[in-house]
Design an enzyme around this catalytic site. Sequence first.
Site, mmCIF file in Angstrom:
data_model
loop_
_atom_site.group_PDB
_atom_site.id
_atom_site.type_symbol
_atom_site.label_atom_id
_atom_site.label_comp_id
_atom_site.label_asym_id
_atom_site.label_seq_id
_atom_site.Cartn_x
_atom_site.Cartn_y
_atom_site.Cartn_z
ATOM 1 N N PHE A 1 48.265 35.807 44.502
ATOM 2 C CA PHE A 1 48.883 36.834 43.759
ATOM 3 C C PHE A 1 49.477 36.531 42.514
ATOM 4 C CE2 PHE A 1 47.467 39.520 47.290
ATOM 5 C CZ PHE A 1 47.684 39.091 48.350
ATOM 6 N N LEU A 2 48.643 35.658 41.870
ATOM 7 C CA LEU A 2 49.525 34.884 40.724
ATOM 8 C C LEU A 2 49.297 35.915 39.481
ATOM 9 C CD1 LEU A 2 48.451 31.280 41.141
ATOM 10 C CD2 LEU A 2 50.420 32.560 42.200
ATOM 11 N N ARG A 3 50.035 36.196 38.715
ATOM 12 C CA ARG A 3 49.829 36.898 37.392
ATOM 13 C C ARG A 3 49.976 35.852 36.397
ATOM 14 N NH1 ARG A 3 55.109 39.939 36.677
ATOM 15 N NH2 ARG A 3 55.702 38.238 37.952
ATOM 16 N N ASN B 1 44.734 44.597 44.149
ATOM 17 C CA ASN B 1 44.396 44.623 42.748
ATOM 18 C C ASN B 1 43.618 45.772 42.638
ATOM 19 O OD1 ASN B 1 45.555 42.016 42.114
ATOM 20 N ND2 ASN B 1 43.503 41.402 41.460
ATOM 21 N N ALA C 1 52.636 52.428 30.214
ATOM 22 C CA ALA C 1 51.494 52.957 29.630
ATOM 23 C C ALA C 1 50.999 52.117 28.237
ATOM 24 C CB ALA C 1 51.601 54.431 28.979
ATOM 25 N N CYS D 1 41.235 39.296 36.240
ATOM 26 C CA CYS D 1 41.242 39.912 37.752
ATOM 27 C C CYS D 1 40.817 41.288 37.780
ATOM 28 C CB CYS D 1 42.412 39.400 38.212
ATOM 29 S SG CYS D 1 42.640 37.559 38.193
HETATM 30 C C1 UDX Z 1 46.764 40.540 37.992
HETATM 31 C C2 UDX Z 1 47.739 40.850 39.241
HETATM 32 O O1 UDX Z 1 48.806 41.138 38.789
HETATM 33 C C3 UDX Z 1 47.886 39.422 40.182
HETATM 34 O O2 UDX Z 1 48.769 39.784 41.440
HETATM 35 C C4 UDX Z 1 46.562 38.995 40.385
HETATM 36 O O3 UDX Z 1 46.733 37.943 41.205
HETATM 37 C C5 UDX Z 1 45.751 38.578 39.006
HETATM 38 O O4 UDX Z 1 45.477 39.834 38.357
HETATM 39 P P1 UDX Z 1 47.178 39.442 35.726
HETATM 40 O O5 UDX Z 1 45.688 39.929 35.643
HETATM 41 O O6 UDX Z 1 47.266 37.957 35.266
HETATM 42 O O7 UDX Z 1 47.510 39.670 37.389
HETATM 43 O O8 UDX Z 1 48.007 40.359 34.967
HETATM 44 P P2 UDX Z 1 48.981 41.445 35.180
HETATM 45 O O9 UDX Z 1 50.328 41.152 34.792
HETATM 46 O O10 UDX Z 1 48.872 42.175 36.503
HETATM 47 O O11 UDX Z 1 48.225 42.605 34.077
HETATM 48 C C6 UDX Z 1 46.887 43.045 34.024
HETATM 49 C C7 UDX Z 1 46.722 44.035 33.086
HETATM 50 O O12 UDX Z 1 47.366 45.477 33.189
HETATM 51 C C8 UDX Z 1 47.083 43.848 31.858
HETATM 52 O O13 UDX Z 1 45.876 43.859 30.828
HETATM 53 C C9 UDX Z 1 48.217 44.363 31.431
HETATM 54 O O14 UDX Z 1 48.400 44.467 29.850
HETATM 55 C C10 UDX Z 1 48.199 45.444 32.289
HETATM 56 N N1 UDX Z 1 49.542 46.243 32.476
HETATM 57 C C11 UDX Z 1 50.212 45.615 33.397
HETATM 58 C C12 UDX Z 1 49.434 47.522 31.719
HETATM 59 O O15 UDX Z 1 48.907 48.028 31.080
HETATM 60 N N2 UDX Z 1 50.852 48.140 32.292
HETATM 61 C C13 UDX Z 1 51.535 47.437 33.244
HETATM 62 O O16 UDX Z 1 52.580 48.399 33.579
HETATM 63 C C14 UDX Z 1 51.304 46.354 33.580
#
Ligand code: UDX
Length: 434
Positions: free
Chosen positions: A152-154, A211, A255, A263
């Site tokens: 679950f790594l970001r 996800n 937003a 992912c």
């Molecule tokens: C995600 C999941 O968070 C992680 O647990 C999983 O293992 C892999 O996919 P990641 O894709 O690295 O991680 O980034 P994340 O921080 O989740 O953001 C994903 C997308 O959502 C980005 O484009 C981000 O800009 C967007 N986002 C995130 C928003 O638009 N608003 C938010 O409040 C949070």
Amino acid sequence: MRVTMIGTGYVGLVSGACFADFGHTVTCVDKDAGKIARLQKGDIPIFEPGLDELVKDNVEQGRLFFTTDPTAAIRDADAIFIAVGTPSRRGDGHADLSYVYAAAEEIAGLVSGYTVIVTKSTVPVGTGDEVEAIIKKTNPSADFAVVSNPEFLREGAAINDFKRPDRVVVGTDDERAREVMRSLYRPLFLNETPIVFTERRTSELIKYAANGFLAMKITFINEIADLCEAVGANVQEVAKGIGLDNRIGRKFLNAGPGYGGSCFPKDTLALMKTARDSNAPIELIEATVRVNSARKQKMAQKIIEAVGGSVAGKTIAILGLTFKPNTDDMRDAPALDIVPTLQAEGAKVRAFDPEGMAEAKHMLKDVAFATGPYDCVQNADAVVIITEWDQFRALDLDRMKDALKTPIVIDLRNIYRPEEMRAKGFNYVSVGRP
Ligand code: UDX
């Protein structure tokens, strides 16, 4: 324990380095000899804060190794992690499992002694059964168990997310395998991290469900933002007002221009395909994918409206190209939709991103890349903030206003406050705020 990590991408490299930091002996295997050579020299091919020191420390302390030859690494391992890519097959959205299956075959021919084989990559429900069948067929005498252990790594927070996870999910019915997984994650055990033991298919689905839900939550607040614009409400206040309900939670309610990355786009597509193929379609995820994809075009239209209805012949400055800050990853970044749409409408585009430009150069054409934010906005007709990098959060607004030909700012991440920007004389447009 002796751990072998097959695959040295975002997941494999971070997981391998962190397991080594727990005290295990880890060998990371990759077919890419160039990549392995760079890793052995401590040259990390991805931008992940803290990863270079983590790798260097553990290599120096003799706990972390890199090799292209899987033989010894697989033979001597207590646990072998499959952390290879599972990209979306373009066209139908199913996950491409060819690398996973190839790894399974390779492992089958080399295992000796009881070995736990762990799918760490995000894999569709039932992949563990397939991996088990491949190994049994290739090596009927192998003594092994196949375990699901999704990550679950970001990106940009991956080390923290590995070392301080909300939970560890382990999918297996094999008691010996559970014991091995407990030993692997013992350091987390000590600080009471919940380890959820469940059966394999459930574990595989947990990853997709997580996800999918997060992608849906973001898409929900993005649609609420559009409603806020229509009724004159403030989406950040709405997010705060609902997020304080601990059944909703305050995270992932920012937003923006829509989610991207390696992912969410891939996993939502795979989840909806699995669901449809299983005659249990998840229409909420289907809607999420559709709405998110349309949103990026909507953002381009928002920019065009903000500059008066046409960008023909205008120079648009773009601050931020990566799909989120603290990464160099451009996969499915909103900029990859927004920039070509503006260019198709006649705009000249200049862009700056602290980490993403090397990769963006291969994915965008006819974009002038700037050396910094002020160079980027110089003589531009408008500036668009697409990624909320920290260094864009406190720009010298007077300097930026002087540099712009016309003081138009389109802030797709709500970094600035409308009243502050208007007081400075900007024509300021943001997401979901009056
Ligand atoms: C995600 C999941 O968070 C992680 O647990 C999983 O293992 C892999 O996919 P990641 O894709 O690295 O991680 O980034 P994340 O921080 O989740 O953001 C994903 C997308 O959502 C980005 O484009 C981000 O800009 C967007 N986002 C995130 C928003 O638009 N608003 C938010 O409040 C949070």
